[in-house]
Write a protein that holds these residues in place. Structure first.
Motif, short mmCIF file in Angstrom:
data_model
loop_
_atom_site.label_atom_id
_atom_site.label_comp_id
_atom_site.label_asym_id
_atom_site.label_seq_id
_atom_site.Cartn_x
_atom_site.Cartn_y
_atom_site.Cartn_z
N LEU A 96 0.83 -1.21 0.00
CA LEU A 96 0.00 0.00 0.00
C LEU A 96 0.87 1.26 0.00
O LEU A 96 0.57 2.22 -0.71
CB LEU A 96 -0.95 -0.01 1.20
N ALA A 97 1.94 1.24 0.76
CA ALA A 97 2.86 2.38 0.78
C ALA A 97 3.54 2.53 -0.58
O ALA A 97 3.73 3.65 -1.07
CB ALA A 97 3.90 2.20 1.89
N ALA A 98 3.91 1.42 -1.20
CA ALA A 98 4.59 1.47 -2.50
C ALA A 98 3.68 2.04 -3.59
O ALA A 98 4.15 2.70 -4.52
CB ALA A 98 5.07 0.07 -2.89
N LEU A 99 2.38 1.80 -3.47
CA LEU A 99 1.44 2.35 -4.46
C LEU A 99 1.46 3.88 -4.47
O LEU A 99 1.08 4.49 -5.46
CB LEU A 99 0.04 1.81 -4.21
N LEU A 100 1.93 4.48 -3.40
CA LEU A 100 2.07 5.94 -3.37
C LEU A 100 3.12 6.42 -4.37
O LEU A 100 3.16 7.60 -4.72
CB LEU A 100 2.42 6.42 -1.95
N ASP A 101 3.98 5.50 -4.84
CA ASP A 101 4.94 5.84 -5.90
C ASP A 101 4.32 5.73 -7.29
O ASP A 101 4.88 6.23 -8.26
CB ASP A 101 6.15 4.89 -5.83
N VAL A 102 3.18 5.08 -7.38
CA VAL A 102 2.52 4.88 -8.68
C VAL A 102 1.52 5.99 -8.97
O VAL A 102 1.52 6.57 -10.06
CB VAL A 102 1.80 3.51 -8.73
N VAL A 103 0.66 6.29 -8.00
CA VAL A 103 -0.48 7.17 -8.27
C VAL A 103 -0.14 8.57 -8.78
O VAL A 103 -0.90 9.10 -9.59
CB VAL A 103 -1.48 7.20 -7.10
N PRO A 104 0.99 9.18 -8.38
CA PRO A 104 1.26 10.51 -8.94
C PRO A 104 1.55 10.48 -10.45
O PRO A 104 1.33 11.47 -11.14
CB PRO A 104 2.50 10.99 -8.19
N TYR A 105 2.02 9.35 -10.95
CA TYR A 105 2.43 9.25 -12.35
C TYR A 105 1.44 8.49 -13.22
O TYR A 105 1.55 8.51 -14.44
CB TYR A 105 3.80 8.55 -12.43
N LYS A 106 0.50 7.81 -12.60
CA LYS A 106 -0.40 6.93 -13.34
C LYS A 106 -1.86 7.17 -12.97
O LYS A 106 -2.56 6.28 -12.51
CB LYS A 106 -0.03 5.45 -13.06
N ARG A 107 -2.31 8.36 -13.22
CA ARG A 107 -3.70 8.70 -12.89
C ARG A 107 -4.69 7.76 -13.59
O ARG A 107 -5.75 7.45 -13.04
CB ARG A 107 -3.96 10.15 -13.29
N GLU A 108 -4.33 7.28 -14.77
CA GLU A 108 -5.21 6.39 -15.52
C GLU A 108 -5.41 5.03 -14.82
O GLU A 108 -6.30 4.28 -15.17
CB GLU A 108 -4.68 6.18 -16.95
N LEU A 109 -4.60 4.75 -13.82
CA LEU A 109 -4.72 3.50 -13.07
C LEU A 109 -5.47 3.66 -11.74
O LEU A 109 -5.67 2.69 -11.02
CB LEU A 109 -3.34 2.89 -12.82
N TRP A 110 -5.86 4.87 -11.44
CA TRP A 110 -6.51 5.13 -10.15
C TRP A 110 -7.74 4.26 -9.94
O TRP A 110 -7.94 3.72 -8.86
CB TRP A 110 -6.90 6.60 -10.02
N LEU A 111 -8.57 4.12 -10.95
CA LEU A 111 -9.80 3.33 -10.79
C LEU A 111 -9.46 1.88 -10.46
O LEU A 111 -10.04 1.29 -9.54
CB LEU A 111 -10.66 3.41 -12.05
N ALA A 112 -8.52 1.29 -11.19
CA ALA A 112 -8.13 -0.10 -10.95
C ALA A 112 -7.55 -0.27 -9.55
O ALA A 112 -7.89 -1.22 -8.84
CB ALA A 112 -7.12 -0.56 -12.00
N VAL A 113 -6.71 0.67 -9.15
CA VAL A 113 -6.11 0.61 -7.81
C VAL A 113 -7.20 0.76 -6.75
O VAL A 113 -7.26 -0.02 -5.79
CB VAL A 113 -5.02 1.68 -7.64
N ARG A 114 -8.06 1.74 -6.93
CA ARG A 114 -9.14 1.99 -5.96
C ARG A 114 -10.02 0.75 -5.81
O ARG A 114 -10.34 0.34 -4.70
CB ARG A 114 -9.97 3.20 -6.39
N GLN A 115 -10.41 0.15 -6.93
CA GLN A 115 -11.28 -1.03 -6.87
C GLN A 115 -10.62 -2.18 -6.11
O GLN A 115 -11.26 -2.84 -5.29
CB GLN A 115 -11.68 -1.47 -8.28
N ARG A 116 -9.34 -2.43 -6.39
CA ARG A 116 -8.64 -3.52 -5.71
C ARG A 116 -8.49 -3.25 -4.22
O ARG A 116 -8.67 -4.14 -3.39
CB ARG A 116 -7.24 -3.73 -6.33
N VAL A 117 -8.18 -2.01 -3.89
CA VAL A 117 -7.97 -1.64 -2.49
C VAL A 117 -9.28 -1.72 -1.72
O VAL A 117 -9.33 -2.24 -0.60
CB VAL A 117 -7.32 -0.25 -2.41
#
Length: 145
Positions: A96-117
């Motif tokens: 979960l902490a590592a995903l904080l390195d993804v979300v600033p650069y990959k806004r298009e993945l927010w929905l997928a990340v949000r759904q999984r989380v």
């Protein structure tokens, strides 16, 4: 710096050496795209038998998001996110902490990340860990507002 040596250290039995290699590779990932060619290999590490190797792989996978113009993160995210179902709560918290390195650069993945989380089953973790994981989830979701 011998990249292959550091990569091999990620799966070393000596956890102190392996963690040292992880930190060095994470630092390198923040400075340059030298590790970007290894992104798929990092995603594969998430399937390793050893929970520490799964964590190291996922953390380095996420660190490559800033350099990902070819969509390697996008193509491998679903497989890599299986770490959110890990039996080890420490692995889940690191993920979960590592995903904080993804979300600033990959806004298009927010929905997928949000759904999984949001689909995570925290009842599988001890009462002492579930609230910490919940707090980590909330922090990640707040960043994606």
């Amino acid at each position: 710096m011998d990249m292959e040596f550091l990569m091999s250290m990620l799966t070393a039995k000596d956890t102190k050496q392996a963690y040292g290699a992880l930190l060095e590779l994470e630092h390198l990932s923040e400075e340059s795209d030298d590790l970007y060619p290894y992104t798929e290999r990092f995603a594969e590490m998430v399937s390793d038998r050893a929970w520490a190797v799964r964590c190291r792989g996922f953390r380095l996978f996420c660190k490559q998001a800033r350099w990902d113009e070819a969509g390697v993160i996008d193509r491998n995210l679903d497989r890599a996110l299986t770490i959110l179902e890990d039996e080890k709560p420490t692995a889940v918290r690191q993920a979960l902490a590592a995903l904080l390195d993804v979300v600033p650069y990959k806004r298009e993945l927010w929905l997928a990340v949000r759904q999984r989380v949001e689909a995570m089953d925290l009842s599988r973790y001890k009462d002492s860990m579930a609230p910490l994981i919940e707090k980590d989830i909330q922090r990640l979701l707040e960043v994606m507002q």
